[in-house]
Design a protein around this motif. Structure first.
Motif, PDB file in Angstrom:
ATOM      1  N   ARG A 169      15.315  39.720 109.558  1.00  0.00           N
ATOM      2  CA  ARG A 169      14.892  39.761 108.141  1.00  0.00           C
ATOM      3  C   ARG A 169      15.941  40.495 107.302  1.00  0.00           C
ATOM      4  NH1 ARG A 169       9.774  40.255 110.431  1.00  0.00           N
ATOM      5  NH2 ARG A 169       9.756  42.507 110.204  1.00  0.00           N
ATOM      6  N   GLN A 170      16.555  41.514 107.888  1.00  0.00           N
ATOM      7  CA  GLN A 170      17.618  42.225 107.176  1.00  0.00           C
ATOM      8  C   GLN A 170      18.811  41.284 106.944  1.00  0.00           C
ATOM      9  OE1 GLN A 170      17.057  44.973 105.866  1.00  0.00           O
ATOM     10  NE2 GLN A 170      18.903  46.182 105.628  1.00  0.00           N
ATOM     11  N   ARG A 171      19.135  40.485 107.934  1.00  0.00           N
ATOM     12  CA  ARG A 171      20.224  39.504 107.782  1.00  0.00           C
ATOM     13  C   ARG A 171      19.882  38.497 106.687  1.00  0.00           C
ATOM     14  NH1 ARG A 171      23.542  38.817 112.788  1.00  0.00           N
ATOM     15  NH2 ARG A 171      22.980  40.526 114.157  1.00  0.00           N
ATOM     16  N   LEU A 172      18.602  38.091 106.652  1.00  0.00           N
ATOM     17  CA  LEU A 172      18.185  37.133 105.618  1.00  0.00           C
ATOM     18  C   LEU A 172      18.337  37.759 104.220  1.00  0.00           C
ATOM     19  CD1 LEU A 172      16.964  34.314 105.087  1.00  0.00           C
ATOM     20  CD2 LEU A 172      14.694  35.362 105.243  1.00  0.00           C
ATOM     21  N   GLY A 173      18.009  39.059 104.119  1.00  0.00           N
ATOM     22  CA  GLY A 173      18.193  39.756 102.835  1.00  0.00           C
ATOM     23  C   GLY A 173      19.656  39.775 102.422  1.00  0.00           C
ATOM     24  N   LEU A 174      20.524  39.967 103.401  1.00  0.00           N
ATOM     25  CA  LEU A 174      21.967  39.941 103.103  1.00  0.00           C
ATOM     26  C   LEU A 174      22.392  38.554 102.645  1.00  0.00           C
ATOM     27  CD1 LEU A 174      23.717  41.911 105.966  1.00  0.00           C
ATOM     28  CD2 LEU A 174      24.144  42.157 103.522  1.00  0.00           C
ATOM     29  N   ALA A 175      21.895  37.534 103.333  1.00  0.00           N
ATOM     30  CA  ALA A 175      22.233  36.153 102.952  1.00  0.00           C
ATOM     31  C   ALA A 175      21.792  35.896 101.512  1.00  0.00           C
ATOM     32  CB  ALA A 175      21.551  35.172 103.909  1.00  0.00           C
ATOM     33  N   GLN A 176      20.610  36.389 101.168  1.00  0.00           N
ATOM     34  CA  GLN A 176      20.084  36.209  99.802  1.00  0.00           C
ATOM     35  C   GLN A 176      21.003  36.896  98.783  1.00  0.00           C
ATOM     36  OE1 GLN A 176      15.753  36.602  99.215  1.00  0.00           O
ATOM     37  NE2 GLN A 176      16.221  38.177  97.724  1.00  0.00           N
ATOM     38  N   ALA A 177      21.484  38.100  99.150  1.00  0.00           N
ATOM     39  CA  ALA A 177      22.374  38.841  98.234  1.00  0.00           C
ATOM     40  C   ALA A 177      23.697  38.100  98.021  1.00  0.00           C
ATOM     41  CB  ALA A 177      22.638  40.241  98.791  1.00  0.00           C
ATOM     42  N   LEU A 178      24.109  37.315  99.020  1.00  0.00           N
ATOM     43  CA  LEU A 178      25.404  36.629  98.942  1.00  0.00           C
ATOM     44  C   LEU A 178      25.329  35.263  98.276  1.00  0.00           C
ATOM     45  CD1 LEU A 178      26.649  37.373 102.572  1.00  0.00           C
ATOM     46  CD2 LEU A 178      27.570  38.326 100.447  1.00  0.00           C
TER      47      LEU A 178
END
Ligand code: ATP
Length: 247
Positions: free
Chosen positions: A142-151
């Protein structure tokens, strides 16, 4: 303070009732820099980030992002990607579907959405899990998904609040590599973290807050002042140690 800096805050102040969480904080983040924002639990980091992003209003002081004086929902936020405080996701959607919805929701992308979503999922290591429901993701996923969203919007400025939270050592390494690549591509990264080793590896500049006040800011070497970052940090934050040996 340079007026060209993509992130600038001046005299930023916020209290919750009688508790002053952020007290007259001033700093700037030069373009293309990885800026480490450090401080003990409760020092005011998340409150500062929330004001940076226009999520809460300062009681005093101001924020400029990419030269624009911030207010809630300012259009300049389209140039800023953010990962704040363990983001909430619709758990019944797949990672890919969520990012596709997010990209289409009032955001302008230069590239077609499907290609961009696949690209950011790849960059954060979620390719295999892209079509699984978010409810089946681990904390780190989920943290990786949050990063993907930020990018997603390929932002000029990234504001990352503890991006390595919940990640395994491989995931932390991937985040450092990703941040390094973003810097090479000329992006500006504001990184709030407790991982001092990570800061020593990837940050150009550092600011330290304690009890709401800025206690140091400058290049990594200026803040370390000939010591390790850990000993400089412990000194700056007045940490006296709370662990007692068993009697
Ligand atoms: P951590 O490293 O633990 O995430 P932090 O540096 O991000 O801490 P903040 O979350 O900004 O610190 O909190 C700063 C101070 O403001 C703390 O004393 C905290 O208890 C208080 N605080 C934060 N949010 C609220 C709130 N919504 N209502 C009341 N007090 C708050």
């Amino acid at each position: 303070m340079s007026t060209d800096s993509p992130v600038r805050v001046a005299d930023l102040t916020k209290a919750y009732g009688r508790r002053v969480a952020v007290d007259g904080v001033t700093f700037d983040v030069p373009a293309g820099c990885v800026f480490g924002f450090l401080g003990p639990n409760g020092a005011g980091k998340t409150t500062t980030i929330r004001m940076l992003l226009g999520l809460i209003r300062p009681q005093r002081g101001a924020v400029w992002l990419c030269g624009a004086a911030m207010r809630p929902s300012h259009p300049v936020l389209a140039r800023v990607g953010a990962l704040v405080d363990g983001p909430a996701f619709p758990r019944f959607l797949t990672g890919r579907r969520h990012l596709t919805n997010f990209a289409r929701c009032g955001r302008r992308l230069d590239t077609p959405v499907a290609g961009r979503v696949t690209d950011v999922l790849d960059r954060v290591g979620l390719r295999e899990a892209a079509d699984r429901r978010i409810s089946t993701y681990s904390t780190g996923m989920r943290q990786r998904l949050g990063l993907a969203q930020a990018l997603l919007t390929d932002p000029d400025v990234l504001v990352l609040d503890e991006p390595s939270n919940g990640l395994d050592p491989g995931g932390m390494h991937d985040v450092r590599t990703l941040i390094g690549r973003l810097r090479e591509a000329g992006r500006t990264i504001f990184l709030s973290t407790h991982l001092l080793a990570e800061v020593e590896q990837i940050c150009d500049r550092v600011a330290v807050v304690a009890a709401g006040r800025l206690v140091a800011a400058g290049t990594l070497d200026q803040v370390r002042a000939g010591a390790t970052l850990e000993s400089a940090y412990l000194n700056l934050t007045g940490h006296s140690g709370v662990v007692n040996a068993p009697s």
